[in-house]
Design an enzyme around this catalytic site. Structure first.
Site, PDB file in Angstrom:
ATOM      1  N   GLN A 189     -29.067  31.977  68.785  1.00 25.30           N
ATOM      2  CA  GLN A 189     -27.891  31.853  69.652  1.00 25.30           C
ATOM      3  C   GLN A 189     -28.301  31.583  71.102  1.00 25.30           C
ATOM      4  O   GLN A 189     -28.993  32.393  71.722  1.00 25.30           O
ATOM      5  CB  GLN A 189     -27.034  33.124  69.600  1.00 25.30           C
ATOM      6  CG  GLN A 189     -26.428  33.409  68.244  1.00 25.30           C
ATOM      7  CD  GLN A 189     -27.266  34.364  67.418  1.00 25.30           C
ATOM      8  OE1 GLN A 189     -28.500  34.383  67.541  1.00 25.30           O
ATOM      9  NE2 GLN A 189     -26.621  35.165  66.577  1.00 25.30           N
TER      10      GLN A 189
ATOM     11  N   GLN B  60     -27.913  26.238  68.271  1.00 24.35           N
ATOM     12  CA  GLN B  60     -26.961  27.189  67.688  1.00 24.35           C
ATOM     13  C   GLN B  60     -26.020  27.719  68.770  1.00 24.35           C
ATOM     14  O   GLN B  60     -26.454  28.122  69.846  1.00 24.35           O
ATOM     15  CB  GLN B  60     -27.706  28.358  67.029  1.00 24.35           C
ATOM     16  CG  GLN B  60     -26.788  29.359  66.345  1.00 24.35           C
ATOM     17  CD  GLN B  60     -27.545  30.374  65.507  1.00 24.35           C
ATOM     18  OE1 GLN B  60     -28.705  30.163  65.152  1.00 24.35           O
ATOM     19  NE2 GLN B  60     -26.891  31.469  65.165  1.00 24.35           N
ATOM     20  N   ASP B  61     -24.701  27.692  68.470  1.00 24.94           N
ATOM     21  CA  ASP B  61     -23.679  28.235  69.375  1.00 24.94           C
ATOM     22  C   ASP B  61     -23.620  27.489  70.705  1.00 24.94           C
ATOM     23  O   ASP B  61     -23.607  28.105  71.780  1.00 24.94           O
ATOM     24  CB  ASP B  61     -23.927  29.732  69.636  1.00 24.94           C
ATOM     25  CG  ASP B  61     -23.690  30.592  68.411  1.00 24.94           C
ATOM     26  OD1 ASP B  61     -23.332  30.037  67.365  1.00 24.94           O
ATOM     27  OD2 ASP B  61     -23.868  31.812  68.506  1.00 24.94           O
TER      28      ASP B  61
ATOM     29  N   ASP C 291     -22.991  26.451  63.810  1.00 24.07           N
ATOM     30  CA  ASP C 291     -21.773  26.988  64.447  1.00 24.07           C
ATOM     31  C   ASP C 291     -21.655  26.502  65.895  1.00 24.07           C
ATOM     32  O   ASP C 291     -21.345  27.286  66.802  1.00 24.07           O
ATOM     33  CB  ASP C 291     -21.784  28.522  64.431  1.00 24.07           C
ATOM     34  CG  ASP C 291     -21.964  29.092  63.038  1.00 24.07           C
ATOM     35  OD1 ASP C 291     -21.592  28.428  62.055  1.00 24.07           O
ATOM     36  OD2 ASP C 291     -22.496  30.217  62.926  1.00 24.07           O
TER      37      ASP C 291
ATOM     38  N   ARG D 219     -17.234  27.035  58.899  1.00 21.31           N
ATOM     39  CA  ARG D 219     -17.291  28.220  58.043  1.00 21.31           C
ATOM     40  C   ARG D 219     -16.538  29.347  58.751  1.00 21.31           C
ATOM     41  O   ARG D 219     -16.404  29.353  59.985  1.00 21.31           O
ATOM     42  CB  ARG D 219     -18.730  28.637  57.740  1.00 21.31           C
ATOM     43  CG  ARG D 219     -19.581  29.021  58.942  1.00 21.31           C
ATOM     44  CD  ARG D 219     -20.926  29.569  58.490  1.00 21.31           C
ATOM     45  NE  ARG D 219     -21.800  29.911  59.614  1.00 21.31           N
ATOM     46  CZ  ARG D 219     -22.886  30.655  59.498  1.00 21.31           C
ATOM     47  NH1 ARG D 219     -23.233  31.144  58.310  1.00 21.31           N
ATOM     48  NH2 ARG D 219     -23.637  30.925  60.558  1.00 21.31           N
TER      49      ARG D 219
END
Length: 594
Positions: free
Chosen positions: A388, A410-411, A432, A500
């Site tokens: 993250q 990520q993120d 994500d 998701r």
């Protein structure tokens, strides 16, 4: 359903209803809001649940004296009875009925002069605010032992301060609602109340799984449920008003100016959105080479006056600014514009693996309302192995980004709360990489899927709606979802998905977009087992491209192939209550493209 005053019910109407009930045509609590906005005023009527209640009310009226002195016991009792019936009818539509009735009955006894549903809504919001304060007091007794836990709690206090502000704004706003503009008022209230849940969720996300997080969740459970009840009451009022307005002559949900622009934007905002190349006169200029007023963006922001009328404009000259930039809550109506999303760049490398909480990893964060970003780049260069690592966190209401670029792995983009609109932006990442619980529309944007770690899969979105009453979602309209140059040559080695479910009621809509073959035929990915597969709402409409075929999509109960009418609920006009016009160089599509 809608509501009106018992005091406005004539004897003839009572008898008419009584006959209808005897014929068993009307069952339950029927509420009707009559919008006299088309002819002048609004009135509210509550219909009794059954014959027994109607008879009791008639008997009561017959037994009551023709008049009673103001403030007499009988008068007060009558008012409480009417108010309690109003509460009961309204609470029947909530998900937590017992809590709704019990808490509001207590409030009614304190002030029985409750005559309209918006009075009950205001009471419900007040109860939610009280419960949030109680939750905060409970957390003071918890043991935060590690630096990470103490830091997460500090984040919590900051988030919950904003949640309290949103509840305060909601309570103040309810009392002054113009019923002729309830659709617009409801949009504000829905945004604020949904954000209260979002902020509490973000607070809890800062803690690792374990006893402490469980205790925190327990502390905030009541608060979240009371906010959910407030949203339920509001949604019922808003939906009926919208239906009534649709029956009117112009069939418009919103009042707009003659240019069709959103009411919540002032004249200067409108002018600035109309042209991408229009560079307004800046209040200050930032230039790393010393040719401006400041060398860093943070220095320029600190110099913003505590009180400033109008829109404050910061121009960022081309350059890479390695600094953590925070648009503080006080910096409302701020414009930050650069020389291009690959020229004026804010960058950083804070990340989770190095011990920084996800909330605090953002290179750039917007906490103020009314932010407008143009032609800027936002990066986090920590890399995929650092997990993250947020490029930008956005939680201020009515945030707009035009021609901007968000780059990380990520993120990448944390769309945390409130209303957000992104136009002609590029968002790049792996896992994500668009996540959060905002009401966010991405229009004509490019979702650039990068090469992840060897053991990872790519997921474009992870929407975090925690309660079915929240008016939040991630909406991709007219976008392109494709492989980045780093991934394209080896795309068959990695699976990539549209989204998701991060939270139980996750909601994401992909419509009128071009989906390349980088997306797996199943389209969507589980979070863990069957978690949220029945409660999520994932929808697709009228997409094109090699990855848009829905024949082999997941068979989850929550996955939908929606109709045109359903898709129209997620357009700028409907979902953000932003009645936009196509600008000169920054067109804004108000409805569906086709």
């Amino acid at each position: 359903m809608a509501f009106q005053d018992f005091d406005l019910i004539t004897e003839k109407r009572k008898n008419d209803r009584k006959q209808k009930l005897k014929r068993r045509i009307a069952i339950g609590a029927v509420c009707t809001i009559v919008i006299i906005g088309l002819i002048g005023a609004a009135a509210f009527v509550i219909v009794s649940n059954n014959n027994e209640e109607e008879s009791e009310l008639n008997d009561h009226n017959k037994k009551s004296p023709p008049s009673s002195s103001k403030g007499s016991p009988n008068s007060n009792s009558n008012q409480i009875s009417v108010a309690e019936k109003l509460v009961k009818t309204i609470c029947d539509i909530t998900d937590y009925k017992d809590k709704c009735e019990t808490s509001l009955d207590k409030e009614v006894k304190k002030d029985p002069k409750i005559a309209q549903p918006r009075d009950v809504l205001k009471l419900a919001i007040g109860v939610a605010a009280d419960e949030l304060n109680k939750a905060l007091n409970k957390t003071k007794d918890l043991n935060f032992l590690t630096d990470k836990e103490k830091g997460a709690y500090e984040d919590c206090k900051k988030l919950l301060d904003r949640a309290k502000d949103d509840l305060g704004n909601s309570s103040s706003h309810v009392g002054s609602i113009d019923m002729n503009k309830l659709a617009l008022s409801s949009s504000d209230l829905n945004s604020w109340l949904s954000a209260v849940i979002s902020f509490q969720g973000a607070c809890l996300d800062g803690f690792s799984e374990g006893k402490l997080k469980t205790e925190m969740q327990s502390a905030f459970q009541d608060s979240m449920e009371y906010v959910s009840n407030s949203l339920a009451i509001l949604s019922q009022l808003g939906s009926v008003v919208s239906s009534a307005l649709k029956e009117g002559a112009n069939r418009h949900l919103l009042s707009t100016d003659d240019k069709g622009l959103p009411e919540w934007m002032n004249d200067e905002d409108r002018r600035m959105l109309k042209a991408a190349d229009d560079k307004p006169t800046p209040n200050v200029t930032v230039a790393g080479d010393g040719s401006g007023d400041f060398k860093t963006i943070s220095e320029a922001l600190k110099a913003i006056p505590q009180k400033y009328d109008g829109r404050y404009v910061v121009y960022v000259k081309a350059g890479t600014y390695d600094e953590t930039v925070l648009i503080e809550e006080r910096m409302v109506n701020l414009t930050l514009y650069g020389d291009g999303s690959q020229k004026s760049i804010i960058t950083g490398n804070k990340n989770f693996v190095d011990g920084v909480r996800t909330f605090q990893t953002a290179s750039f964060a917007v906490e103020a309302d009314g932010f407008l970003g143009k032609a800027m780049g936002f990066r986090n260069t920590a890399g995929p192995e650092k997990h993250q690592a947020v490029a930008a966190r956005v939680q201020g209401d009515r945030a707009v980004f035009v021609n901007c670029r968000f780059e990380a792995f990520q993120d990448t983009l944390y769309a945390l709360a409130h209303r957000q609109f992104y136009r002609s932006c590029v968002i790049s990442g792996t896992v994500d990489f668009i996540f959060g619980d905002a009401a966010a529309i991405f229009q004509n944007c490019i979702m650039n899927i990068r090469k992840p770690l060897d053991n990872q899969q790519n997921i474009v979105t992870a929407q975090g709606r925690m309660d079915p009453r929240e008016t939040t979602a991630i909406v991709l309209q007219g976008c392109q979802i494709k492989a980045d140059d780093s991934l394209a040559p080896m795309k068959d080695n990695f699976k990539s998905y549209l989204g998701r479910p991060w939270k139980e009621y996750s909601r994401t809509v992909v419509m009128e977009s071009e989906i390349d073959d980088i997306i797996d035929p199943e389209g969507w990915m589980e979070w863990e087992g069957d978690f949220a597969l029945s409660t999520l709402f994932y929808a697709e409409f009228n997409n094109t491209g090699a990855g848009a075929n829905t024949d082999n999509r997941v068979k989850w109960p929550g996955y939908k192939k929606i109709s045109r009418d359903e898709a129209s609920n997620f357009t700028v006009d409907s979902f953000l209550a932003g009645n936009w016009i196509s600008g000169i160089n920054v067109p804004v599509q108000r409805g569906l493209y086709n």
